[in-house]
Design a protein around this motif. Structure first.
Motif, PDB file in Angstrom:
ATOM      1  N   ALA A 117      -3.861  -5.684  83.789  1.00 23.27           N
ATOM      2  CA  ALA A 117      -4.694  -6.566  82.964  1.00 23.27           C
ATOM      3  C   ALA A 117      -4.416  -8.041  83.234  1.00 23.27           C
ATOM      4  O   ALA A 117      -3.393  -8.415  83.800  1.00 23.27           O
ATOM      5  CB  ALA A 117      -4.468  -6.260  81.486  1.00 23.27           C
ATOM      6  N   HIS A 118      -5.369  -8.866  82.760  1.00 23.00           N
ATOM      7  CA  HIS A 118      -5.306 -10.336  82.790  1.00 23.00           C
ATOM      8  C   HIS A 118      -5.473 -10.921  84.192  1.00 23.00           C
ATOM      9  O   HIS A 118      -5.067 -12.047  84.444  1.00 23.00           O
ATOM     10  CB  HIS A 118      -3.999 -10.850  82.166  1.00 23.00           C
ATOM     11  CG  HIS A 118      -3.708 -10.297  80.810  1.00 23.00           C
ATOM     12  ND1 HIS A 118      -4.632 -10.314  79.800  1.00 23.00           N
ATOM     13  CD2 HIS A 118      -2.595  -9.688  80.312  1.00 23.00           C
ATOM     14  CE1 HIS A 118      -4.100  -9.756  78.706  1.00 23.00           C
ATOM     15  NE2 HIS A 118      -2.872  -9.359  78.997  1.00 23.00           N
ATOM     16  N   THR A 173      -0.986 -14.446  92.535  1.00 26.06           N
ATOM     17  CA  THR A 173      -0.024 -13.520  93.130  1.00 26.06           C
ATOM     18  C   THR A 173      -0.671 -12.142  93.285  1.00 26.06           C
ATOM     19  O   THR A 173      -1.282 -11.637  92.351  1.00 26.06           O
ATOM     20  CB  THR A 173       1.225 -13.394  92.241  1.00 26.06           C
ATOM     21  OG1 THR A 173       1.820 -14.683  92.092  1.00 26.06           O
ATOM     22  CG2 THR A 173       2.239 -12.423  92.843  1.00 26.06           C
ATOM     23  N   PRO A 174      -0.548 -11.492  94.460  1.00 21.56           N
ATOM     24  CA  PRO A 174      -1.185 -10.185  94.650  1.00 21.56           C
ATOM     25  C   PRO A 174      -0.605  -9.115  93.728  1.00 21.56           C
ATOM     26  O   PRO A 174       0.591  -9.097  93.440  1.00 21.56           O
ATOM     27  CB  PRO A 174      -0.884  -9.849  96.116  1.00 21.56           C
ATOM     28  CG  PRO A 174      -0.577 -11.161  96.760  1.00 21.56           C
ATOM     29  CD  PRO A 174       0.079 -11.993  95.695  1.00 21.56           C
ATOM     30  N   ILE A 175      -1.483  -8.221  93.269  1.00 20.50           N
ATOM     31  CA  ILE A 175      -1.107  -7.066  92.458  1.00 20.50           C
ATOM     32  C   ILE A 175      -1.436  -5.814  93.267  1.00 20.50           C
ATOM     33  O   ILE A 175      -2.509  -5.710  93.856  1.00 20.50           O
ATOM     34  CB  ILE A 175      -1.891  -7.047  91.127  1.00 20.50           C
ATOM     35  CG1 ILE A 175      -1.565  -8.300  90.313  1.00 20.50           C
ATOM     36  CG2 ILE A 175      -1.577  -5.793  90.332  1.00 20.50           C
ATOM     37  CD1 ILE A 175      -2.505  -8.513  89.135  1.00 20.50           C
ATOM     38  N   HIS A 213       0.184 -13.850  83.824  1.00 12.76           N
ATOM     39  CA  HIS A 213       1.094 -12.734  84.022  1.00 12.76           C
ATOM     40  C   HIS A 213       0.284 -11.463  84.273  1.00 12.76           C
ATOM     41  O   HIS A 213      -0.930 -11.419  84.062  1.00 12.76           O
ATOM     42  CB  HIS A 213       2.021 -12.534  82.811  1.00 12.76           C
ATOM     43  CG  HIS A 213       1.336 -12.005  81.589  1.00 12.76           C
ATOM     44  ND1 HIS A 213       0.613 -12.804  80.732  1.00 12.76           N
ATOM     45  CD2 HIS A 213       1.266 -10.740  81.077  1.00 12.76           C
ATOM     46  CE1 HIS A 213       0.131 -12.071  79.732  1.00 12.76           C
ATOM     47  NE2 HIS A 213       0.511 -10.809  79.919  1.00 12.76           N
ATOM     48  N   LEU A 214       0.974 -10.423  84.731  1.00 14.11           N
ATOM     49  CA  LEU A 214       0.379  -9.092  84.855  1.00 14.11           C
ATOM     50  C   LEU A 214       0.877  -8.229  83.708  1.00 14.11           C
ATOM     51  O   LEU A 214       2.079  -8.107  83.488  1.00 14.11           O
ATOM     52  CB  LEU A 214       0.787  -8.432  86.178  1.00 14.11           C
ATOM     53  CG  LEU A 214       0.525  -6.914  86.270  1.00 14.11           C
ATOM     54  CD1 LEU A 214      -0.972  -6.627  86.251  1.00 14.11           C
ATOM     55  CD2 LEU A 214       1.196  -6.312  87.482  1.00 14.11           C
ATOM     56  N   HIS A 215      -0.053  -7.631  82.964  1.00 15.24           N
ATOM     57  CA  HIS A 215       0.285  -6.600  81.982  1.00 15.24           C
ATOM     58  C   HIS A 215       0.023  -5.262  82.662  1.00 15.24           C
ATOM     59  O   HIS A 215      -1.097  -4.963  83.089  1.00 15.24           O
ATOM     60  CB  HIS A 215      -0.584  -6.743  80.728  1.00 15.24           C
ATOM     61  CG  HIS A 215      -0.380  -5.633  79.740  1.00 15.24           C
ATOM     62  ND1 HIS A 215       0.678  -5.602  78.864  1.00 15.24           N
ATOM     63  CD2 HIS A 215      -1.108  -4.494  79.514  1.00 15.24           C
ATOM     64  CE1 HIS A 215       0.601  -4.508  78.117  1.00 15.24           C
ATOM     65  NE2 HIS A 215      -0.481  -3.819  78.497  1.00 15.24           N
ATOM     66  N   TYR A 274      -5.417 -10.039  91.543  1.00 13.22           N
ATOM     67  CA  TYR A 274      -4.494 -11.177  91.590  1.00 13.22           C
ATOM     68  C   TYR A 274      -4.175 -11.644  90.174  1.00 13.22           C
ATOM     69  O   TYR A 274      -5.035 -11.631  89.283  1.00 13.22           O
ATOM     70  CB  TYR A 274      -5.117 -12.307  92.407  1.00 13.22           C
ATOM     71  CG  TYR A 274      -5.463 -11.870  93.815  1.00 13.22           C
ATOM     72  CD1 TYR A 274      -4.532 -11.992  94.845  1.00 13.22           C
ATOM     73  CD2 TYR A 274      -6.698 -11.285  94.096  1.00 13.22           C
ATOM     74  CE1 TYR A 274      -4.835 -11.552  96.134  1.00 13.22           C
ATOM     75  CE2 TYR A 274      -7.013 -10.845  95.378  1.00 13.22           C
ATOM     76  CZ  TYR A 274      -6.072 -10.989  96.394  1.00 13.22           C
ATOM     77  OH  TYR A 274      -6.372 -10.535  97.656  1.00 13.22           O
ATOM     78  N   VAL A 275      -2.926 -12.046  90.000  1.00 14.75           N
ATOM     79  CA  VAL A 275      -2.455 -12.464  88.682  1.00 14.75           C
ATOM     80  C   VAL A 275      -3.313 -13.591  88.134  1.00 14.75           C
ATOM     81  O   VAL A 275      -3.737 -14.494  88.861  1.00 14.75           O
ATOM     82  CB  VAL A 275      -0.979 -12.910  88.767  1.00 14.75           C
ATOM     83  CG1 VAL A 275      -0.540 -13.613  87.470  1.00 14.75           C
ATOM     84  CG2 VAL A 275      -0.078 -11.715  89.058  1.00 14.75           C
ATOM     85  N   GLY A 276      -3.557 -13.538  86.810  1.00 14.21           N
ATOM     86  CA  GLY A 276      -4.309 -14.599  86.157  1.00 14.21           C
ATOM     87  C   GLY A 276      -3.926 -14.703  84.694  1.00 14.21           C
ATOM     88  O   GLY A 276      -2.874 -14.214  84.267  1.00 14.21           O
ATOM     89  N   ALA A 277      -4.789 -15.330  83.914  1.00 20.47           N
ATOM     90  CA  ALA A 277      -4.539 -15.533  82.479  1.00 20.47           C
ATOM     91  C   ALA A 277      -5.810 -15.269  81.686  1.00 20.47           C
ATOM     92  O   ALA A 277      -6.107 -15.966  80.724  1.00 20.47           O
ATOM     93  CB  ALA A 277      -4.026 -16.943  82.235  1.00 20.47           C
ATOM     94  N   THR A 278      -6.577 -14.250  82.106  1.00 19.26           N
ATOM     95  CA  THR A 278      -7.808 -13.910  81.393  1.00 19.26           C
ATOM     96  C   THR A 278      -7.476 -13.025  80.190  1.00 19.26           C
ATOM     97  O   THR A 278      -6.476 -12.325  80.165  1.00 19.26           O
ATOM     98  CB  THR A 278      -8.792 -13.180  82.322  1.00 19.26           C
ATOM     99  OG1 THR A 278      -8.159 -12.003  82.852  1.00 19.26           O
ATOM    100  CG2 THR A 278      -9.213 -14.078  83.473  1.00 19.26           C
ATOM    101  N   GLY A 279      -8.333 -13.053  79.189  1.00 20.12           N
ATOM    102  CA  GLY A 279      -8.099 -12.276  77.982  1.00 20.12           C
ATOM    103  C   GLY A 279      -7.198 -13.007  77.002  1.00 20.12           C
ATOM    104  O   GLY A 279      -7.081 -14.236  77.036  1.00 20.12           O
TER     105      GLY A 279
END
Length: 447
Positions: A345-346, A309-311, A379-381, A368-373
């Motif tokens: 983040a992420h 998802t674009p940020i 999600h987006l932090h 773009y939204v991801g799950a890194t970290g």
């Protein structure tokens, strides 16, 4: 008249469930209005919606011409279609090159129809002499043979009239679904949501029973086909009994923006929700950490959304940091002024062209939204920092938009009066339609 439809970037497709009512179309010729602030048009191009099934309207082919209609299949090119009906490849190539002057053949859609023209010859043979197709709702294009080998292209455009359309709805679960239930086009709702994203937290502010109104432009051909939507001229959100009304206005120096009733720009320094289609999953403050297992201060807000998802950049600024950042995973930090920065983040990946030291504008895609970290899911932090300290984005004391004054304010007040009259006339049309409907169905069991 050629028109240019201005569209705004999309934000926030929200939850489901709604009740609404569409107010009928009202047409306003320019001569009938004494307030040019709403009704004058200065557009120089027009980008209509695709219409794969619209009838072809080009100059009539000469009598005796055979017309062969072929439909575009999955993976087909125009060359495939032409050679498939026995057009010699060299002639097909010449026709396609000519067509490219008025229409990009690569934009053909599955199901779109192309009419191939042949001239009967002695001995039962046929000679390829051209083709016709509907490019979109307002434009048809054709190619005709000139001489033995050459081809030339042409286009025919339909006249388009501008209408003003009003709609209103009660919100049961989300603003987007309220508009959808009232028949408001997706492009219009996304434009309204984008504009309100400076002022409204869609996850927490809106409640069932709140109301939404909108007045927007629609372009229609003489035969009644909708060619597209234009600008949102007015919108109103009633949240917890308080109305938040916005008006589109062009200032004397040519800038166009949305302002509230007292002439203050709705545009704020930062977006409250810098992401599309997200749900708030964790707010700012103390919480039980989902991985560490103990209470810990959550110094930002989390928006759950699918990977990819674009940020968006929450405001104008300079990229201060970009790259892996410990538990934050892939991370971007943007400095907006000497005091305020935002962090994201992420991310799964960064947007192309975003680099340390580079400038970004509010609404630019930065990643773009991801799950890194250190995360449990995609999600987006998002953090807002003032003088290096994380603060609650909802409660932060941030600069507001410009406020009109003097002659600009007087001109804006004229825009407000004209827009309010236009919306009132649309509502009057709704009342007339309802009265007519009740009379028409009197005595029937299905009214």
């Amino acid at each position: 008249m050629r028109l240019r439809v201005v569209s705004l970037p999309a934000l926030a497709l929200l939850a489901s469930g709604v009740a609404g009512v569409l107010i009928p179309t009202m047409s306003f010729p320019a001569s009938a209005q004494d307030e040019p602030a709403v009704h004058d048009l200065v557009w120089d191009a027009f980008v209509p919606q695709a219409a794969e099934d619209a009838p072809t309207e080009v100059a009539a082919a000469p009598a005796g011409i055979d017309r062969r209609v072929v439909a575009v299949g999955r993976g087909d090119t125009l060359m495939d279609l032409l050679t498939g009906v026995s057009v010699p490849r060299a002639e097909a190539d010449g026709a396609i090159n000519a067509l490219a002057n008025v229409y990009d053949p690569r934009k053909l859609k599955v199901g779109q129809q192309v009419t191939v023209l042949f001239e009967p010859r002695r001995g039962g043979t046929r000679r390829f002499v051209g083709l016709e197709l509907t490019a979109d709702v307002v434009r048809s294009v054709s190619v005709a043979r000139t001489g033995d080998a050459g081809f030339e292209s042409a286009e025919v455009k339909k006249e388009v009239r501008r209408e003003l359309v009003a709609a209103e709805a009660e919100i049961r679960s989300s603003l987007f679904e309220a508009g959808n239930g009232a028949g408001v086009p997706v492009s219009v709702m996304l434009a309204a949501i984008r504009t309100y994203s400076y002022e409204v937290d869609f996850q927490r502010d809106l409640q069932p029973g709140d109301r939404f109104k909108v007045l927007y432009e629609r372009f229609v051909t003489a035969d009644g086909k909708v060619a597209g939507e234009g600008d949102v001229l007015f919108a109103s959100l009633t949240v917890a009994g308080e109305e938040l009304a916005i008006y589109r206005h062009k200032t004397r120096d040519g800038r166009t923006d949305y302002y509230d009733r007292v002439g203050e720009s709705i545009r704020r320094a930062l977006l409250l929700t810098p992401i599309d289609g997200a749900r708030l999953t964790s707010g700012f403050g103390m919480r039980m950490h989902p991985i560490l297992g103990y209470s810990k201060m959550h110094k930002g807000v989390d928006f759950g959304a699918p990977t990819g998802t674009p940020i968006y950049a929450a405001g104008n600024g300079v990229v201060e940091e970009i790259g892996p950042h410990g538990a934050y995973g892939n991370y971007v930090r943007i400095r907006h002024n000497t005091d305020v920065t935002t962090a994201y983040a992420h991310m799964s990946r960064f947007a192309k062209g975003v680099r340390r030291g580079g400038r970004v504008e509010q609404g630019d895609v930065i990643g773009y939204v991801g799950a890194t970290g250190r995360v449990t899911g995609a999600h987006l932090h998002y953090e807002v920092l003032k003088k290096g300290q994380q603060v609650n984005p909802k409660a932060a004391d941030l600069p507001t938009g410009e406020k009109l004054a003097g002659r600009d304010l007087q001109a804006f007040e004229q825009t407000v009066r004209a827009t309010d009259r236009a919306y009132a006339e649309a509502r009057a049309g709704l009342q007339i339609a309802h009265t007519t409907d009740r009379k028409a169905c009197s005595g029937t069991a299905t009214c």
